[in-house]
Design an enzyme around this catalytic site. Structure first.
Site, short mmCIF file in Angstrom:
data_model
loop_
_atom_site.label_atom_id
_atom_site.label_comp_id
_atom_site.label_asym_id
_atom_site.label_seq_id
_atom_site.Cartn_x
_atom_site.Cartn_y
_atom_site.Cartn_z
N VAL A 183 1.14 -0.99 -0.02
CA VAL A 183 -0.07 -0.13 0.39
C VAL A 183 1.43 1.32 -0.22
CG1 VAL A 183 -2.18 0.88 1.19
CG2 VAL A 183 -2.12 -0.65 1.40
N ALA A 240 4.65 4.55 3.06
CA ALA A 240 4.05 2.94 2.32
C ALA A 240 4.58 1.95 3.21
CB ALA A 240 4.75 2.90 1.00
N LYS A 241 3.92 0.42 2.95
CA LYS A 241 4.18 -0.47 3.91
C LYS A 241 3.79 -1.98 3.25
CE LYS A 241 5.18 -2.04 8.25
NZ LYS A 241 6.26 -0.73 8.35
N GLY A 242 4.13 -3.00 3.02
CA GLY A 242 3.95 -3.82 2.68
C GLY A 242 3.71 -5.06 3.07
#
Ligand code: NAD
Length: 411
Positions: free
Chosen positions: A56, A101-103
Site C-alpha cells: 500500500v 508505504a507498507k507491504g
C-alpha cells in the site's frame, strides 16, 4: 478494534484539532495505490503453495514512499493500509523527505526454509517491480524480515530494472547497506526513552524496564538501555517472558537466541512468566516491541508502568490509550518512538545515491540529531497545547504533509 480503525481514529482526531478542510482530510485519509498480488512458489518438497502479498502506497507529497515489508501469518490489506498511513506521518515527524508505504506477505516465515523464503521474496518483487523503486517506493525490513530478504529484493529488482541499490534499505552492510541500520530502531527507542525519562525527572539508574518482544527492535532496545544503566528486568518473546528483579543479563539472552530456534525458549537464568504477565509488571518503563494491539480495554487495568514507549506499531488500542492517558500514564507514540529505523534507512538511501560510505559514528550522530529534533518539536507542541504526545506527533506529521500538499498541489 483493528489496526485500521485505530489509525483512522487518531488521524481524524488530529485532523479535527488542526481544523483541516474536508477536501484536505479526504486527500490525506486515502492511499494513492493499493496492490494485492498472488504469490505461487514451488516448495522444497515439490508441491505448489500460494501466498498473498500486499503493498500500500499511502502518500508521496513529501517524497518517495517508504515503508517496511512484514512477513506474518496475520498480514492483511487493512493492516497494511493502517501501517502505510503511519509511515506517512512518521517520516514527516522526523522530517525526512519521504512519504509512506507498507507491504506484507501473509506467511509464517518460521515454517518456510531459507530457499522457500528466497523464492517467495523474489516472486513478490517480480510482481511489483514496476511500481516500486528508489524514486517511488522503497521497502525495508519489518517484523519477520531482515537483511537477507532486503538483499534478495535488491538482487531481484536489479534484474528487472538495472543496478540500483537505493531501491531497498536494510541491506547487509557488506552489500550496499549502512552500518547501524540493524540496531537503528531499537537504538532510537533507547535514545527517545532516555529523553522522555529526563523530561519526566526520572534517572535511568532508578528505572526498571520491561520489554515485550526480543526480535530486532526489542533486543537492540534492551542492549541500549542496559548500557545506559537502566535495569532491564523482563523481556519476552513468543516462547514466554523472562524476569529477574535484579536485572537481566542482556548479552547472555542475546547469545541464547543464537542457539536453538532463535527464541528464548528454555532460558533458565531468569524466572519464567506467562507471556502476558510482563505487561502488568511493577516497572517504571514498559516497552511493547512485538506486535500491534497488545494493550486493550480488557487488560489495560493490569498496567502499572507510569511510562510506556511504543516500539511496536500500534501496540495500544485507542480505548485503552484513553484510559491510560486519563490515569496519568505518559505514552511516547509509535510514529515517533520507532522512527529510528526509517531515519537510518534514509541515510542508507542517501549513501547509495551518492555512492559514498558512511561510518557508524556518523550514522549514530545523525540519528541522535534527527530524533532529538523530532522529540523536542513533539514535546513542545504537547506542552503548548496541553495534549498527549500522541496527538502532538500526529498533528506535527499531518500538518507537514498538509503543507506539502498545499504547496505542491495535487499530482
Ligand atoms: P521481529 O520479527 O524481529 O521480532 C518480533 C519479536 O516479537 C520476536 O521476538 C517474537 O517472538 C516476539 N513476539 C511476537 N508475538 C509476540 C507476543 N504475542 N508476545 C511476546 N512476544 C511476541 O520484529 P521487529 O522487527 O523487532 O519488529 C517488532 C515491532 O517493531 C513490529 O511492530 C514492527 O512493525 C515494529 N517496527 C520494526 C522496525 C524495524 O526496523 N525492524 C521499525 C519500526 C517498527
Amino acid at each position: 478494534m483493528q489496526a485500521l480503525d485505530s489509525a483512522q481514529l487518531y488521524f481524524s482526531r488530529a485532523a479535527s484539532m488542526l481544523e483541516l478542510s474536508d477536501r484536505v482530510t479526504a486527500l490525506l485519509a486515502g492511499a494513492h495505490r493499493e496492490v494485492r498480488v498472488q504469490l505461487p512458489i514451488e516448495m522444497d518438497d515439490g508441491h505448489l503453495a500460494t501466498f498473498s502479498g500486499y503493498r500500500v502506497q499511502h502518500n508521496n507529497a513529501r517524497g518517495p514512499m517508504k515503508g517496511g515489508l512484514r512477513y506474518h501469518e496475520e498480514v492483511n490489506l487493512d493492516e497494511v493500509r493502517a501501517l502505510a498511513s503511519l509511515m506517512t506521518w512518521k517520516t514527516a515527524v522526523v522530517d525526512i523527505p519521504y512519504g509512506g508505504a507498507k507491504g506484507g506477505i501473509a506467511v509464517d516465515p518460521h515454517r518456510l526454509s531459507d530457499r522457500e523464503l528466497e523464492r517467495l521474496t523474489r516472486k513478490f518483487v517480480s510482481r511489483l517491480h514496476e511500481v516500486i523503486g528508489p524514486d517511488t517506493d522503497i521497502p525495508a525490513p519489518d517484523m519477520g524480515t531482515d537483511w537477507r530478504a532486503m538483499a534478495w529484493i535488491m538482487n531481484e529488482y536489479n534484474k528487472f530494472e538495472g543496478f540500483n541499490p537505493a531501491c531497498v534499505t536494510g541491506k547487509p552492510a557488506e552489500l550496499f547497506g549502512i552500518p547501524g541500520r540493524e540496531e537503528a530502531t531499537g537504538r532510537g527507542v533507547g535514545i527517545l526513552s532516555l529523553k522522555l525519562l529526563d523530561r519526566l525527572g526520572r534517572q535511568p539508574q532508578q528505572t526498571r524496564v520491561a520489554i515485550q518482544g526480543f526480535g530486532n527492535v526489542g533486543l537492540h532496545t534492551a542492549r541500549f538501555l542496559q548500557l545506559a544503566e537502566c535495569q532491564v528486568v523482563a523481556v519476552s518473546d513468543l516462547s514466554g517472558a523472562y524476569y529477574n528483579p535484579q536485572g537481566l543479563d542482556i548479552q547472555s539472552l542475546i547469545q541464547y537466541t543464537h542457539q536453538g530456534d532463535g527464541t528464548l525458549r528454555g532460558y533458565t537464568e531468569a524466572d519464567a512468566l506467562g507471556g502476558d504477565e510482563l505487561l502488568g509488571l511493577d516497572v517504571e518503563l514498559l516497552i511493547p516491541a512485538a506486535i500491534g494491539g497488545v494493550i486493550t480495554a480488557e487488560n489495560v487495568g493490569q498496567i502499572r508502568a507510569p511510562v510506556i514507549v511504543e516500539a511496536a506499531n500500534g501496540p495500544i488500542w485507542p480505548n485503552a490509550d484513553d484510559q491510560l492517558i486519563e490515569s496519568g500514564v505518559v505514552i511516547l507514540p509509535d510514529i515517533l518512538a520507532n522512527a529510528g529505523g526509517v531515519t537510518v534507512s534514509y541515510f542508507e538511501w542517501v549513501q547509495n545515491r551518492q555512492h559514498y560510505k558512511w561510518g557508524l559514528a556518523r550514522v549514530r550522530q545523525e540519528l541522535d540529531r534527527a530524533l532529538s529534533g523530532a522529540f523536542e518539536a513533539v514535546w513542545q507542541l504537547a506542552s503548548d497545547r496541553s495534549i498527549s504526545l500522541r496527538m502532538a506527533a500526529y498533528m506535527l506529521g499531518i500538518d507537514r504533509v498538509r503543507e506539502a500538499v498545499d504547496m505542491g498541489g495535487i499530482r
